[in-house]
Scaffold this motif. Structure first.
Motif, mmCIF file in Angstrom:
data_model
loop_
_atom_site.group_PDB
_atom_site.id
_atom_site.type_symbol
_atom_site.label_atom_id
_atom_site.label_comp_id
_atom_site.label_asym_id
_atom_site.label_seq_id
_atom_site.Cartn_x
_atom_site.Cartn_y
_atom_site.Cartn_z
ATOM 1 N N TYR A 46 0.872 -1.173 0.000
ATOM 2 C CA TYR A 46 0.000 0.000 0.000
ATOM 3 C C TYR A 46 0.914 1.229 0.000
ATOM 4 C CZ TYR A 46 -3.125 -3.705 1.465
ATOM 5 O OH TYR A 46 -3.815 -4.887 1.528
ATOM 6 N N SER A 47 0.703 2.111 -0.965
ATOM 7 C CA SER A 47 1.650 3.219 -1.109
ATOM 8 C C SER A 47 0.962 4.505 -1.535
ATOM 9 C CB SER A 47 2.750 2.855 -2.108
ATOM 10 O OG SER A 47 2.215 2.522 -3.363
ATOM 11 N N VAL A 48 1.668 5.608 -1.259
ATOM 12 C CA VAL A 48 1.224 6.947 -1.620
ATOM 13 C C VAL A 48 2.339 7.625 -2.405
ATOM 14 C CG1 VAL A 48 0.671 9.254 -0.749
ATOM 15 C CG2 VAL A 48 -0.297 7.227 0.370
ATOM 16 N N LEU A 49 1.993 8.197 -3.547
ATOM 17 C CA LEU A 49 2.898 9.062 -4.302
ATOM 18 C C LEU A 49 2.344 10.476 -4.206
ATOM 19 C CD1 LEU A 49 5.304 9.536 -6.191
ATOM 20 C CD2 LEU A 49 3.783 9.030 -8.117
ATOM 21 N N SER A 91 -0.362 15.977 -7.669
ATOM 22 C CA SER A 91 -1.431 15.084 -7.235
ATOM 23 C C SER A 91 -0.965 14.213 -6.078
ATOM 24 C CB SER A 91 -1.892 14.194 -8.398
ATOM 25 O OG SER A 91 -0.826 13.364 -8.833
ATOM 26 N N ILE A 92 -1.953 13.568 -5.450
ATOM 27 C CA ILE A 92 -1.715 12.515 -4.464
ATOM 28 C C ILE A 92 -2.351 11.260 -5.037
ATOM 29 C CG2 ILE A 92 -2.260 11.681 -2.148
ATOM 30 C CD1 ILE A 92 -2.566 14.724 -1.400
ATOM 31 N N THR A 93 -1.549 10.210 -5.208
ATOM 32 C CA THR A 93 -2.063 8.972 -5.787
ATOM 33 C C THR A 93 -1.906 7.838 -4.785
ATOM 34 O OG1 THR A 93 -1.389 9.728 -7.991
ATOM 35 C CG2 THR A 93 -1.981 7.414 -7.758
ATOM 36 N N PHE A 94 -3.007 7.118 -4.557
ATOM 37 C CA PHE A 94 -3.015 5.948 -3.690
ATOM 38 C C PHE A 94 -2.857 4.704 -4.560
ATOM 39 C CE2 PHE A 94 -5.421 9.250 -1.625
ATOM 40 C CZ PHE A 94 -5.280 9.080 -0.257
ATOM 41 N N PHE A 95 -1.972 3.794 -4.150
ATOM 42 C CA PHE A 95 -1.742 2.558 -4.886
ATOM 43 C C PHE A 95 -1.948 1.345 -3.982
ATOM 44 C CE2 PHE A 95 0.861 5.647 -7.182
ATOM 45 C CZ PHE A 95 0.668 5.312 -8.517
ATOM 46 N N ARG A 145 -6.916 5.659 -6.377
ATOM 47 C CA ARG A 145 -7.484 6.998 -6.194
ATOM 48 C C ARG A 145 -6.443 8.044 -6.545
ATOM 49 N NH1 ARG A 145 -10.325 9.582 -0.702
ATOM 50 N NH2 ARG A 145 -10.814 11.608 -1.648
ATOM 51 N N VAL A 146 -6.886 9.130 -7.168
ATOM 52 C CA VAL A 146 -6.034 10.280 -7.461
ATOM 53 C C VAL A 146 -6.728 11.533 -6.944
ATOM 54 C CG1 VAL A 146 -4.890 11.659 -9.225
ATOM 55 C CG2 VAL A 146 -5.068 9.181 -9.513
ATOM 56 N N PHE A 147 -6.030 12.283 -6.112
ATOM 57 C CA PHE A 147 -6.525 13.582 -5.658
ATOM 58 C C PHE A 147 -5.623 14.634 -6.290
ATOM 59 C CE2 PHE A 147 -6.738 17.227 -2.776
ATOM 60 C CZ PHE A 147 -8.106 17.347 -2.573
#
Length: 295
Positions: free
Chosen positions: A153-156, A161-165, A172-174
């Motif tokens: 589980y990761s966050v870029l 943007s903020i992308t959840f993987f 999800r992309v914020f």
């Protein structure tokens, strides 16, 4: 081939391999021990260490849960963990992995894994706080059993943007929507946190399902405590390498076509709640949701 031709070839090679022209690539998440980047924060006796600290377990009982946090604070980067969630009857429990700043109008990026009764799927809830404002929940079912094995589980997080993987699949992309007067986390360094705790007042079916303490202790396992971020002091307003790291480069400013296909797959198959489509709760759509609909 004459000397001038060799010199021309050499000059082309030097230009092609210079930092300014090389394609940026993310540093692959590597297995690092817990103690390199993290420290326990509460109920230290409820954390167990294995394999020289390369793997840990958090324990929750009817006395307390437990948690840990990063040693440093970060402005942008790539953050990941491999987690094996509480198996069996996990109703009422929450396993959390999130980034959070320290100020009252704080920024926060959340993974929250909501337990369920035996045989019912886990729910993964994500949320984004900006300037203290939250209520941006999205919920999905996972396409695998997260209690059987470790999953990543990761966050870029970058300026765009903020992308959840989940296992390298974007869920999800914020996007940075400052042009729509939506705040975006860019000047408050965040620490990384994780915890296992009891939230049976809301976590499972809105609090209808209570934690079965006869099943305690509840155990979540972790490994691969990867951080590749720009470390900064809590007072910092920017990172001295901002704009120069791999996550700022063009290829990471947005998802590519394949990643968008995967995100749409998650949206169509596994999404069970999205605040952007909840007209009962939000009669007026939040501005960032208009951009989110383009996904």
């Amino acid at each position: 081939m004459n000397s001038k031709s060799w010199m021309l070839i050499f000059a082309v090679l030097v230009l092609a391999l210079s930092p300014e022209t090389m394609a940026a690539a993310p540093k692959k998440a590597v297995d690092v021990p817990f103690g390199r980047n993290y420290v326990p924060t509460w109920a230290l006796d409820h954390i167990k260490y294995f394999n020289g600290g390369s793997e840990i377990q958090l324990n929750l009982d009817n006395y307390t849960g437990t948690g840990f946090q990063s040693k440093g604070s970060y402005l942008f980067g790539h953050f990941s963990m491999k987690i094996k969630l509480v198996p069996g009857d996990s109703a009422g429990t929450v396993t959390a992995f999130y980034l959070s700043s320290q100020n009252s109008e704080h920024d926060e990026i959340d993974f929250e894994f909501l337990g369920n009764r035996t045989g019912q799927p886990y729910i993964l809830q994500t949320n984004v706080f900006t300037g203290g404002k939250d209520d941006r929940e999205q919920r999905i079912y996972l396409w695998f059993d997260p209690t059987k094995d470790y999953h990543s589980y990761s966050v870029l997080w970058n300026l765009y943007s903020i992308t959840f993987f989940v296992d390298d699949v974007p869920i999800r992309v914020f996007k940075n929507c400052k042009d729509l007067n939506v705040k975006f986390p860019f000047d408050q360094p965040m620490k990384i946190y994780s915890s296992l705790w009891n939230a049976d007042d809301w976590a499972t079916r809105g609090g209808l399902e209570k934690t079965n303490w006869q099943k305690a202790p509840f155990v979540a396992a972790y490994k691969s405590f990867h951080i590749d971020g720009c470390e900064a002091s809590v007072e910092a307003k920017f990172c001295d390498t901002q704009g120069k790291r791999w996550w700022d480069q063009k290829e990471f400013q947005d998802l590519d076509a394949q990643q968008y296909r995967r995100l749409k797959w998650v949206r169509s198959k596994y999404t069970i709640y999205n605040y952007c489509t909840d007209r009962k709760r939000y009669p007026t759509m939040s501005p960032e949701c208009k951009r989110d609909r383009d996904v």
